[in-house]
Design an enzyme around this catalytic site. Structure first.
Site, PDB file in Angstrom:
ATOM      1  N   GLY A   1      -4.382   9.126   3.025  1.00 30.96           N
ATOM      2  CA  GLY A   1      -3.568   8.041   3.540  1.00 30.96           C
ATOM      3  C   GLY A   1      -4.019   6.709   2.962  1.00 30.96           C
ATOM      4  O   GLY A   1      -5.088   6.603   2.345  1.00 30.96           O
ATOM      5  N   CYS A   2      -3.190   5.698   3.180  1.00 37.18           N
ATOM      6  CA  CYS A   2      -3.461   4.392   2.576  1.00 37.18           C
ATOM      7  C   CYS A   2      -4.627   3.700   3.271  1.00 37.18           C
ATOM      8  O   CYS A   2      -5.612   3.326   2.623  1.00 37.18           O
ATOM      9  CB  CYS A   2      -2.202   3.544   2.601  1.00 37.18           C
ATOM     10  SG  CYS A   2      -1.361   3.466   4.193  1.00 37.18           S
ATOM     11  N   TYR A   3      -4.536   3.515   4.581  1.00 38.38           N
ATOM     12  CA  TYR A   3      -5.684   2.939   5.296  1.00 38.38           C
ATOM     13  C   TYR A   3      -6.953   3.752   5.046  1.00 38.38           C
ATOM     14  O   TYR A   3      -8.014   3.177   4.772  1.00 38.38           O
ATOM     15  CB  TYR A   3      -5.420   2.897   6.805  1.00 38.38           C
ATOM     16  CG  TYR A   3      -4.472   1.833   7.301  1.00 38.38           C
ATOM     17  CD1 TYR A   3      -4.717   0.484   7.081  1.00 38.38           C
ATOM     18  CD2 TYR A   3      -3.357   2.169   8.059  1.00 38.38           C
ATOM     19  CE1 TYR A   3      -3.862  -0.499   7.582  1.00 38.38           C
ATOM     20  CE2 TYR A   3      -2.493   1.200   8.568  1.00 38.38           C
ATOM     21  CZ  TYR A   3      -2.762  -0.141   8.326  1.00 38.38           C
ATOM     22  OH  TYR A   3      -1.922  -1.107   8.842  1.00 38.38           O
TER      23      TYR A   3
END
Lengths: 347, 347, 347, 347
Positions: D150-152
């Site tokens: 995921g990005c975070y």
């Protein structure tokens, strides 16, 4: 004096919450009902928390009896709702201000063509007044039904009015290059209104036909007592609020920059919400953010035969809810700027 | 094949850092020197950390010997610098591409009038080529000095070119309503370019005269072999990048929407960096962000006698650094799109 | 009742124009003088055209006699000005509200260290009151000199206050992760405040030391009657207005989410400008844009031992000019929300 | 060498179009199929006109035979799709990179709890590799199924990794205050993602639980070989792209700012896509826009016992499509930066 009792039908969109913002501090009016089928029971301050502390009101199911007890009902609904409810309200003595387009076009064939539905109350069109105070203030005073103008139409008509009434421009080749912030597209969930689709972009749209075109043309026709040809190109600005219209006309008489300036100043010197800025000013949408002002300037670039007008409004205020309140003030013989004395938020 | 040795004079502004971005991955060119009096000694990747990992180079004092050892020198400087250094460079066999305005206007009286200084090398103007490949590709191949076009002029000239060359519009009443992102105002510290002064705003400016007006008119005149009258109104968009130009002309012949579409497609079908979009498309500045493409569309609204063209570019790429690299590619017989094959960043 | 006569020193910056916006519609105060050396003679409505129609006033050279005839003088100046003029004004019976930092830090050694100048009127510090009404309302009533709090300090102190006064968190490891819109950087022409440098970006800054750190620590120390350790990391948001502070504390007692909610609601239930939102709300800077409200929420994520508070204000209103007007209202025994009843502009 | 044949399932969202952007210029890979049930037949360049000139491909109905003829298939789909199709593909010898969350959480009970569905292919989890090259490069080389992070989680894990592996911080009180641009919310039509709902605002959200929390914790646990406690607060930035994470840890050993700097530099000195910036730098999301870089800096403010790390990525590149391409490059023994050498777009 008793406050004007206001009902709002619809109100979960941006014109609805803007009406609530403006009426929250109105000295002579109070909102007594706001309806929404989909949100019935939801406190308005829960849906729009900027209203916390200002309203205890909740959205309710539309109830004819409640609305008929109001002095005025605003419709902040999709097209088609106002025309179904207005006749009953008018009969009950309630005055109606429609912020949608149901009553904006006198020629119902044209209306049905652009809006794709048949009109629900043709007979009422005879008494509808187009709510642009700078054109029709006297009629607005007595009106029972107001068609509140569209946002682009407000900016464009106010900008062209001095030139057209003075007969200074070629009415066969008028051009309105207009730009609107994204709130003009409403609060509906649409991909093309997403932040990731609109910020850091700029485009023209609706070049082959926008619903505001016939509305504007109707207004300009009234100014000249004839038929204009208008090319209208709307664009999307990556801001929340604001409309800017840059208008072009070919001069048919040799008038100087100074004469144009005087014409515009004389036309609007008595208007509380039109500000003709000095020569060489740059009307910017940020100069009207949150306020009901329309600011404009007129130019004759390089001394040529094209006259340019730039006109800015906040699409949600002078282009919608603010103008609706201004109309209410006129209809109920209140100070025209009651509840509308906001200084634009700058920066 | 040896890489083209590139020198950059100036380079602390937005066109400078954009040249560095584009040249970082150019397969046939390398930057060997970049000068800045004020920042001499500063690594370029310290001033512009997006370049970390791509350049070891530092800004240096301008050194004639170093620049004369280059194959090509780009000037990304304020107006007035290129004209003082170009004659020596040309004599030394270096080819020059000026991204400022020093060589853009052939009529030096007009130039001096708009730029407020006297011109430093009038004699070189005879051989200057205006670097718009879609007009002057053949001349660019052999040119020693290129005047790289301005950003607005690129978008406006490309949009008007098919109509003017085909003789379809009234050349006395051309209108260009153009809009630019804020990077067009440069990296200088000015109050009017602050984020708090420009975001959430939109305005026209320079209506009574913008330096790009005579440049555009010169180009349009060349297209018609005569003299056009143009009303040019620039506006400021609250985005970083992007220019959109909405162009209006009065048709002098009855051509259909489809004929207009074909005219535009035929004009640009061989061009690597002009994309005529299908009828009813909406060219958006976000469709060219970071790329060297100009995308456009042509309309005849309501079948009337006004033709509308919308044209978009990234002002820092096709409107400045990208076009400069395109010119370099043409001059050095490289693939025209070498180093310029970026897909626009969307969203 | 006679209106409070207001003088403003400085006023060409964003806190200045915001004071003018708020005071334009204040029922009990009027601006009688506004000074600016650099802009003397310039009408305020020419510099800030959003004020057209609200003010005839022009900026004037600072004139001690004019200022001494005021009831209250606001300083909206760079640091260092207020301390040079305040003693004379106080002696003349004028009350002073400084929106800069001259009087914010009681320990003048600390002040001189952070602000890099020696203090001009140490003796007056004894009577200065820190103008955070939610901490010092009673003292503000009688104060002759108010140090109006900084923007970050307002959001952070209000958010931490309930926790610290109740002794619920480890005071050695407080964390404030704060974010501010770009108007907080002022109206000065700086490259790092340009739109092209800040939009579409986000960064932390000042991690190794920001002037608001000692101010916040002083306030938190007062709440605990001891010494706190605070890690304060400010960030820049690409908006014009708004501060959001996300605060973290390690709980030293086991209190439930519901007890935390009650603690916050009880602390601020009488406050006109602090809104404790319901559990699970999301305070957003857009909920306070243009208004003097501070909205906040408290969380205990996953039932762990970290308590989180989020607190939002408009940095130019509750974080500057609005709080200054609130202080004036308290000092002159006016309704505390006089002139401050704006509904936040949404959308 | 033959190009890697790429299939993309899904591809009408932002990670899809970003994959297409990155693969358009990839020297060793080509997209041979892209599927979308809803858009079958639509040319990709018609839906995303920034791709005009780069792709002739159209979206097609998912066809197992076509996908099985690919070397690698990317899933850019909603959660739940990849797990239904992956077993067949793997059996056919196709390698799979899932950009959704289907394979990110090893503990399927946890996964099912957060994602609200039962898992479709538990047996395949044994061989899934978490595609964060800076942690698992060796395993990625041989993997048949990659869970793309995921990005975070990418920004947070990369920032904490040096501290956790060195055992320098209290693992019971880690704090990640993270911020994301709006493209992270996807291309779905949702009111809360509208431009008018997000621009000029800033807020925390998901404080009581965000799906990226268990993913991050799993990664941090792996770094310490134990169990961490993490408070994770995501916020929404009004930009299109970009994630910034500000990380806080309590030091358990006395290490100097310089030692921290060296630790970070040593950890990542061989990494092509992690840039440890010099002390006192300010990682800004605009320094990575459109690029696959993660830039970070480490601080020890005021010499206290809290260490602060700031880490920035482009959520659609290093946080999604770019990292997926990086994983593909590693899996197919290509240059790790093939097709990923973009200079971030600045300004």
């Amino acid at each position: 004096m008793a406050k004007v009792k206001v009902g709002i039908v619809g109100g979960t969109g941006y014109t609805g919450v803007e009406l609530l913002r403006l009426l929250a501090n109105h000295p002579n009016a109070e909102v007594v009902a706001i309806t929404s089928r989909s949100e019935a029971g939801m406190p308005v301050a829960e849906m729009f928390p900027n209203l916390r502390g200002f309203y205890d009101l909740a959205f309710s199911e539309p109830n004819p009896d409640v609305l008929k007890a109001c002095d005025v009902v605003f419709f902040a609904t999709p097209h088609g709702v106002a025309m179904s409810m207005t006749p009953d309200l008018v009969e009950a003595g309630v005055r109606v201000i429609d912020l949608a387009a149901d009553f904006r076009i006198n020629d119902l064939e044209v209306w049905e063509d652009w809006y794709g539905m048949s009109h629900g109350c043709p007979s009422i069109m005879d008494e509808v007044v187009y709510g642009l105070p700078e054109m029709f203030r006297e009629k607005i005073k007595e009106a029972r039904v107001i068609a509140n103008p569209g946002c682009y139409p407000t900016a464009v008509q106010l900008g062209f009015q001095p030139l057209l009434k003075a007969g200074l421009v070629d009415i066969d080749h008028l051009i309105a290059d207009a730009k609107s912030g994204i709130s003009g597209a409403g609060r509906g969930a649409k991909v093309e209104s997403l932040a990731a689709e609109t910020s850091e972009g700029f485009k023209a749209y609706g070049i082959n036909g926008h619903r505001h075109l016939p509305e504007i043309v109707q207004g300009l026709n009234a100014m000249v007592g004839g038929k204009v040809n208008l090319t209208f190109v709307p664009h999307l600005i990556p801001t929340i609020r604001g409309i800017e219209a840059t208008l072009y006309g070919k001069l048919t008489k040799n008038v100087s920059q100074q004469e144009l300036q005087e014409l515009f100043e004389n036309t609007y010197c008595e208007e509380p919400f039109v500000d003709v800025m000095p020569a060489n000013s740059q009307p910017d949408t940020r100069l009207v953010k949150g306020s009901n002002m329309c600011r404009m300037a007129v130019y004759r670039p390089s001394g040529g035969d094209i006259v340019v007008v730039t006109s800015v409004i906040d699409n949600l205020v002078k282009g919608a809810a603010g103008q609706a309140v201004q109309n209410m003030n006129i209809m109920f013989d209140l100070e025209e700027n009651a509840g509308l004395n906001h200084v634009a938020l700058l920066p």
